[in-house]
Design a protein around this motif. Structure first.
Motif, short mmCIF file in Angstrom:
data_model
loop_
_atom_site.label_atom_id
_atom_site.label_comp_id
_atom_site.label_asym_id
_atom_site.label_seq_id
_atom_site.Cartn_x
_atom_site.Cartn_y
_atom_site.Cartn_z
N ALA A 120 99.33 -8.94 44.48
CA ALA A 120 99.20 -10.25 43.85
C ALA A 120 97.83 -10.42 43.21
O ALA A 120 97.70 -10.87 42.06
CB ALA A 120 99.46 -11.35 44.86
N LEU A 121 96.79 -10.06 43.95
CA LEU A 121 95.43 -10.24 43.45
C LEU A 121 95.11 -9.28 42.31
O LEU A 121 94.40 -9.65 41.36
CB LEU A 121 94.43 -10.03 44.59
CG LEU A 121 94.45 -11.09 45.71
CD1 LEU A 121 93.54 -10.66 46.85
CD2 LEU A 121 94.05 -12.46 45.18
N GLN A 122 95.61 -8.06 42.40
CA GLN A 122 95.26 -7.04 41.41
C GLN A 122 96.18 -7.02 40.20
O GLN A 122 95.71 -6.83 39.07
CB GLN A 122 95.24 -5.66 42.07
CG GLN A 122 94.15 -5.48 43.10
CD GLN A 122 94.13 -4.09 43.72
OE1 GLN A 122 95.14 -3.37 43.69
NE2 GLN A 122 93.01 -3.71 44.30
N GLN A 123 97.47 -7.19 40.44
CA GLN A 123 98.43 -7.06 39.34
C GLN A 123 98.84 -8.39 38.74
O GLN A 123 99.38 -8.42 37.62
CB GLN A 123 99.67 -6.31 39.83
CG GLN A 123 99.40 -4.90 40.32
CD GLN A 123 100.64 -4.21 40.82
OE1 GLN A 123 101.70 -4.26 40.18
NE2 GLN A 123 100.54 -3.54 41.97
N ALA A 124 98.62 -9.46 39.46
CA ALA A 124 99.01 -10.78 38.95
C ALA A 124 97.90 -11.81 39.19
O ALA A 124 98.14 -12.89 39.72
CB ALA A 124 100.31 -11.24 39.61
N PRO A 125 96.66 -11.48 38.79
CA PRO A 125 95.55 -12.41 39.08
C PRO A 125 95.69 -13.75 38.37
O PRO A 125 95.10 -14.75 38.81
CB PRO A 125 94.31 -11.64 38.59
CG PRO A 125 94.84 -10.70 37.54
CD PRO A 125 96.21 -10.30 38.03
N HIS A 126 96.44 -13.79 37.27
CA HIS A 126 96.58 -15.03 36.52
C HIS A 126 97.89 -15.76 36.82
O HIS A 126 98.25 -16.69 36.09
CB HIS A 126 96.49 -14.73 35.02
CG HIS A 126 95.22 -14.03 34.62
ND1 HIS A 126 93.97 -14.63 34.75
CD2 HIS A 126 94.99 -12.78 34.13
CE1 HIS A 126 93.03 -13.78 34.36
NE2 HIS A 126 93.62 -12.66 33.99
N TRP A 127 98.59 -15.33 37.86
CA TRP A 127 99.86 -15.97 38.21
C TRP A 127 99.74 -17.49 38.37
O TRP A 127 100.60 -18.23 37.88
CB TRP A 127 100.42 -15.35 39.49
CG TRP A 127 101.85 -15.70 39.77
CD1 TRP A 127 102.32 -16.65 40.63
CD2 TRP A 127 102.99 -15.11 39.16
NE1 TRP A 127 103.69 -16.69 40.61
CE2 TRP A 127 104.13 -15.75 39.71
CE3 TRP A 127 103.18 -14.10 38.20
CZ2 TRP A 127 105.43 -15.41 39.34
CZ3 TRP A 127 104.47 -13.77 37.83
CH2 TRP A 127 105.57 -14.41 38.40
N PRO A 128 98.70 -17.98 39.02
CA PRO A 128 98.61 -19.45 39.18
C PRO A 128 98.58 -20.21 37.86
O PRO A 128 99.05 -21.35 37.80
CB PRO A 128 97.29 -19.64 39.95
CG PRO A 128 97.09 -18.34 40.67
CD PRO A 128 97.60 -17.29 39.73
#
Length: 395
Positions: free
Chosen positions: A286-294
């Motif tokens: 989540a942190l590395q591959q989807a850091p902009h998810w929020p």
């Protein structure tokens, strides 16, 4: 059988009381073919986490190490990912060995920290309203809370100057959280910076609870990590529950001064182990591959906020738009003047099947208020508003 005084002070907790009411209503509705429960009481989102996180968990589950106990040393890959995230998100270099700690949800961290830094009878500052685990942690540590009331007319800004020098000198811990739950106020960096300055000056530990840092709808969310004083006095709690929609996986972390991370780590070493390596793999993804998810969640929450506020306004319940995602913080409506927040929520649930959280569960300053979680699609929220409107019209 006897129980401890500290447990008696804790009471049942607002979420536990609500859970009993919701369970009773759901059973009643099923047996009588009534309107089904529509739960807007918990910040447990219906939005989905990034696929990369779930795929990483699934891939790691088959590994034998994922079913073994996980001690602190094995969390290093996660802590490295957190350090990278902090650098990218705040431009701050943190030491993954000494300044980062995996948590079983940020609520666990805020509840355990007082046990690590306070002695019985020590004084600690809380905002009022506060999140329940903030008070609960003080009660478990047999500490003495000092409440700093927040005023909606002042934009929920904490007035630190209201405390006298003697009160500051008596404090050992200060717990804040902006963006703020339950008022759904983003807050300002200047507020956090001032708190850190005062904490450093008076030798107070500053704990900043920040699970909503990526969910400000208006303004830029503050962070203790942006303050130049954080290594001298502070610890900040972050979570993947809200921004990455991973609440049920209980994945969070603390970043803070080395001595505070060490103290909390020592306490946790007695209380629990860490989450499975499979869950940690999902957090890393989540942190590395989807850091902009929020960021992609904010437009959905903004639509829900604006739509639900309009719907409630139409049925005679005025709403002040919050600046943070996920919640509306509502005064008991004028049609129900004289009802307390708990009795209002109980009556609302029985009459409409809509569950909200009574504000008195967030401290004395929450009495007369209610928290509504924007955790359903807009159509469901508007249906809830329609149910509420019919009931309010009959009061």
């Amino acid at each position: 059988m006897p129980i401890s005084e500290r447990l008696s002070r804790l009471g049942s907790g607002v979420f536990a009381r609500n859970d009993l009411r919701k369970s009773a209503y759901a059973a009643w509705a099923a047996s009588e073919n009534l309107t089904p429960l529509l739960d807007l009481s918990l910040g447990s989102t219906d939005l989905q986490p990034p696929a990369a996180a779930i795929e990483a968990m699934a891939a790691q589950l088959a590994e034998p190490a994922s079913s073994a106990y996980c001690l602190h040393g094995a969390t290093l890959p996660f802590r490295l990912a957190v350090a990278d995230w902090a650098q990218q998100r705040f431009g701050v270099a943190v030491d993954p060995e000494t300044e980062v700690l995996l948590l079983v949800g940020s609520q666990e961290g805020t509840a355990h920290l007082p046990l690590a830094v306070l002695n019985p009878g020590d004084r600690a500052l809380l905002l009022d309203p506060y999140y329940p685990s903030h008070m609960g942690g003080l009660q478990l540590a047999s500490a003495e809370p000092l409440l700093l009331g927040l005023d909606g007319a002042a934009g929920w800004r904490p007035d630190f100057e209201a405390l006298g020098p003697g009160q500051w000198e008596a404090l050992k811990l200060m717990v804040l959280g902006f963006p703020h739950n339950p008022t759904a106020t983003t807050g300002e960096q200047a507020w956090v910076d001032r708190a850190a300055e005062l904490a450093l000056r008076h030798g107070v530990v500053f704990a900043h609870d920040n699970p909503y840092v990526d969910l400000a709808l208006d303004g830029e969310a503050p962070a203790l990590l942006r303050s130049p004083h954080w290594r001298g006095c502070g610890i900040e709690f972050f979570s993947l529950s809200k921004g990455w929609c991973l609440g049920g996986y209980r994945l969070a972390f603390a970043i803070g001064a080395e001595w505070l991370i060490t103290a909390l780590r020592q306490l946790k070493g007695v209380v629990d182990f860490n989450q499975s390596l499979a869950l940690q793999a999902g957090a890393i993804a989540a942190l590395q591959q989807a850091p902009h998810w929020p960021e992609q969640l904010r437009s959905t929450y903004r639509q829900r906020r604006d739509g639900m506020a309009a719907a409630l306004g139409t049925v005679g319940w005025p709403v002040q738009l919050p600046s943070m995602a996920l919640y509306l913080w509502l005064q008991v409506p004028p049609q129900a003047t004289g009802m307390g927040s708990e009795s209002f929520c109980a009556a609302l649930l029985e009459a409409t099947g809509v569950a909200l959280t009574p504000g008195n569960g967030f401290g004395p300053g929450g009495e007369g208020w209610l928290r509504l979680a924007l955790v359903q699609p807009l159509a469901e929220l508007e249906a809830a508003a329609a149910r509420i409107g019919v009931w309010l019209a009959g009061l």
